[in-house]
Write a protein that holds these residues in place. Sequence first.
Motif, PDB file in Angstrom:
ATOM      1  N   LEU A  21      15.203  47.139  73.875  1.00 35.21           N
ATOM      2  CA  LEU A  21      16.159  47.842  72.729  1.00 35.21           C
ATOM      3  C   LEU A  21      16.959  48.441  72.889  1.00 35.21           C
ATOM      4  CD1 LEU A  21      12.022  48.968  71.069  1.00 35.21           C
ATOM      5  CD2 LEU A  21      13.538  46.803  71.091  1.00 35.21           C
ATOM      6  N   ARG A  32      22.643  43.818  66.578  1.00 36.99           N
ATOM      7  CA  ARG A  32      22.071  42.593  65.074  1.00 36.99           C
ATOM      8  C   ARG A  32      22.279  41.679  66.743  1.00 36.99           C
ATOM      9  NH1 ARG A  32      20.442  42.071  61.700  1.00 36.99           N
ATOM     10  NH2 ARG A  32      22.187  43.426  60.013  1.00 36.99           N
ATOM     11  N   LEU A  35      19.019  42.478  68.345  1.00 31.01           N
ATOM     12  CA  LEU A  35      18.169  42.078  67.635  1.00 31.01           C
ATOM     13  C   LEU A  35      18.251  40.645  67.206  1.00 31.01           C
ATOM     14  CD1 LEU A  35      15.933  43.376  65.291  1.00 31.01           C
ATOM     15  CD2 LEU A  35      17.528  42.900  63.438  1.00 31.01           C
ATOM     16  N   GLN A  36      18.339  39.998  67.081  1.00 32.79           N
ATOM     17  CA  GLN A  36      18.324  38.041  66.854  1.00 32.79           C
ATOM     18  C   GLN A  36      17.593  37.109  68.041  1.00 32.79           C
ATOM     19  OE1 GLN A  36      19.355  36.519  64.152  1.00 32.79           O
ATOM     20  NE2 GLN A  36      18.133  34.914  64.804  1.00 32.79           N
ATOM     21  N   MET A  39      14.111  38.736  68.074  1.00 36.27           N
ATOM     22  CA  MET A  39      13.651  38.179  66.952  1.00 36.27           C
ATOM     23  C   MET A  39      13.254  36.812  66.633  1.00 36.27           C
ATOM     24  SD  MET A  39      14.370  40.081  63.607  1.00 36.27           S
ATOM     25  CE  MET A  39      13.319  39.422  62.884  1.00 36.27           C
ATOM     26  N   THR A 102      18.823  44.213  56.607  1.00 32.39           N
ATOM     27  CA  THR A 102      19.599  45.282  56.853  1.00 32.39           C
ATOM     28  C   THR A 102      21.468  45.242  56.907  1.00 32.39           C
ATOM     29  OG1 THR A 102      19.500  43.840  59.344  1.00 32.39           O
ATOM     30  CG2 THR A 102      17.781  45.456  58.970  1.00 32.39           C
ATOM     31  N   THR A 175       7.424  41.909  66.085  1.00 30.58           N
ATOM     32  CA  THR A 175       8.459  42.454  65.052  1.00 30.58           C
ATOM     33  C   THR A 175       9.129  43.874  64.856  1.00 30.58           C
ATOM     34  OG1 THR A 175       7.954  40.102  63.825  1.00 30.58           O
ATOM     35  CG2 THR A 175       9.393  41.252  62.562  1.00 30.58           C
ATOM     36  N   ALA A 178      10.829  45.031  68.001  1.00 29.22           N
ATOM     37  CA  ALA A 178      11.871  44.441  67.574  1.00 29.22           C
ATOM     38  C   ALA A 178      12.714  45.702  67.431  1.00 29.22           C
ATOM     39  CB  ALA A 178      12.391  42.507  67.282  1.00 29.22           C
ATOM     40  N   LEU A 179      12.592  45.671  65.674  1.00 35.00           N
ATOM     41  CA  LEU A 179      13.311  46.181  64.852  1.00 35.00           C
ATOM     42  C   LEU A 179      13.433  47.687  64.598  1.00 35.00           C
ATOM     43  CD1 LEU A 179      12.476  44.221  62.109  1.00 35.00           C
ATOM     44  CD2 LEU A 179      14.600  44.502  62.258  1.00 35.00           C
ATOM     45  N   VAL A 182      16.821  50.064  64.617  1.00 39.62           N
ATOM     46  CA  VAL A 182      17.078  50.064  62.771  1.00 39.62           C
ATOM     47  C   VAL A 182      16.351  50.549  62.319  1.00 39.62           C
ATOM     48  CG1 VAL A 182      17.059  48.063  60.773  1.00 39.62           C
ATOM     49  CG2 VAL A 182      17.368  47.014  63.572  1.00 39.62           C
TER      50      VAL A 182
END
Length: 518
Positions: A21, A32, A35-36, A39, A102, A175, A178-179, A182
């Motif tokens: 992370l 970004r 995260l992409q 995910m 987001t 998920t 991964a977030l 954020v």
Amino acid sequence: MIPQGSPELVLKRRPFGSWLLGPADQSPRMLRFRLQVLMTTFSIGTNVIGAAIVFALAIFVLPGPPLVEELQYVERIAIPAYVVLAVVVGVVWSTRLARRVTRWVDEDRPATRKEQIATLQLPFRLTLIEVFLWLLACVLFTVLTVVLQPENALRIAVTIFDGAIITCSVSYLLTEFALRPVAARALADSPPPRRLLAAGLKARTVFFWAVGSGVPVAGLMLAAVLALIEQDVSPTRLSVMILALGIVAIGNGWLLTLLSARSVVAPVRSVRHALTLIGDGQLDVRIPVFDGTELGSLQAGFNTMAEGLRERERIRDLFGRYVGPEVVQEALSSDRLGGEERFAAVLFVDLVGSTELAADRTPTEVVQLLNRFFTIVVEEVVRQDGFVNKFAGDAALAVFGAPAELPDAAGSALQAGRTLAQRLADELPEASAGIGVTAGIVVAGTVGDVRRHEYTVIGDPVNEASRLSELAKTTPGRLIASMTAVEEAAPAEAAQWRPGEQVTVRGRQQPTHLAVPQ
């Protein structure tokens, strides 16, 4: 967004519980991209593996009538085609939803309350997309099986439905993982909204226990029902079926338990590590809040506690600058402040010709001169374990032996007087000061009103030290002590002084036997 100028974060290498992370201060563009990638990888991996396991169980493991030739065509064409189509649709749909929710991350600004709530609900909304695609597959392939061979419809429908529950549960946890960065930015300025805590940690734990244990057991029960319906199931096929379902059940339960436990452990571990740093005296600590349940409130509560400790320490430090750290420590550790007799040594230092200095210099220059003067005084007094009790214009009163006791209070005051006189002569040649040192019984404690009071020392030694400093202004060395202080000092320091004449200073009835440095 982590506020600028905020304290250092705990777990600099893994602030969110995993190196995947990244750091807490990564740029929006890097966040970004990370995260992409995560995910997309998690979405494709979990759904493809889930679809493969469901296909293998439905076609090769669970008992039932053999599938007709037309269904073989579905196996070769329709199933892979739908899996590829569903994965592509799911990735594109999820990506667009995540970017829309987001958007504030790309704009590099704090999230509003509405955006904060939407961000914390994003894992659930993304999982609903996968639930929709899996349920659609369940309906399509069940209908197709009913048309081609009705006796296999139950097997296909229940297997796909169970696979959907398990796969979507695993996908939700991944998920949410991964977030975390954020979510941390969304919660940087405020704790998790209470509305998100209604179905918090307890409900989530119960749900994942049911998915990890209840669904696999339901699959075994289904296999037993199908075996009863299919009378000619051989013992070998039944053993293989139970073995395969057992492996899937154990693997699924282990994976869900592991992911669920990690989602709980990560925020708790961050608080634990932060508490370790607090215990080591590092109050400049802040942890990222990335959980939307009660654990997020725990993280936010720690940050509030740490902020309170920093504020308390700042007030304590500021208070200590006014009254001295010794007074602060004594006030916090005991209730002895209030007036008590004790033996102490007193040093009084007063600038010579302060009126002329103020007349010849601008106010700014006078303040600068006084600051240089008091800097030397404070440094030497503190070096000898005394404390400056008060500043009085261009003079200062220092006490040794109160409030904290000293083994050789008189010796410390005398040594401070000698080094102070030498430093003032060397470092402040444009001004001079008279220094008086004495020792005796004083009353040390607080005076004033309950609404405003201060710690001070009162007694004859204070007055005597003040008069000796006036007398010292007219002597070459600018330093005079009383023989009382010399006699109370340790032999090493007493040897540095010689007796002088006896003088009755102003305001005292008894003569003072003077002492000057050798």
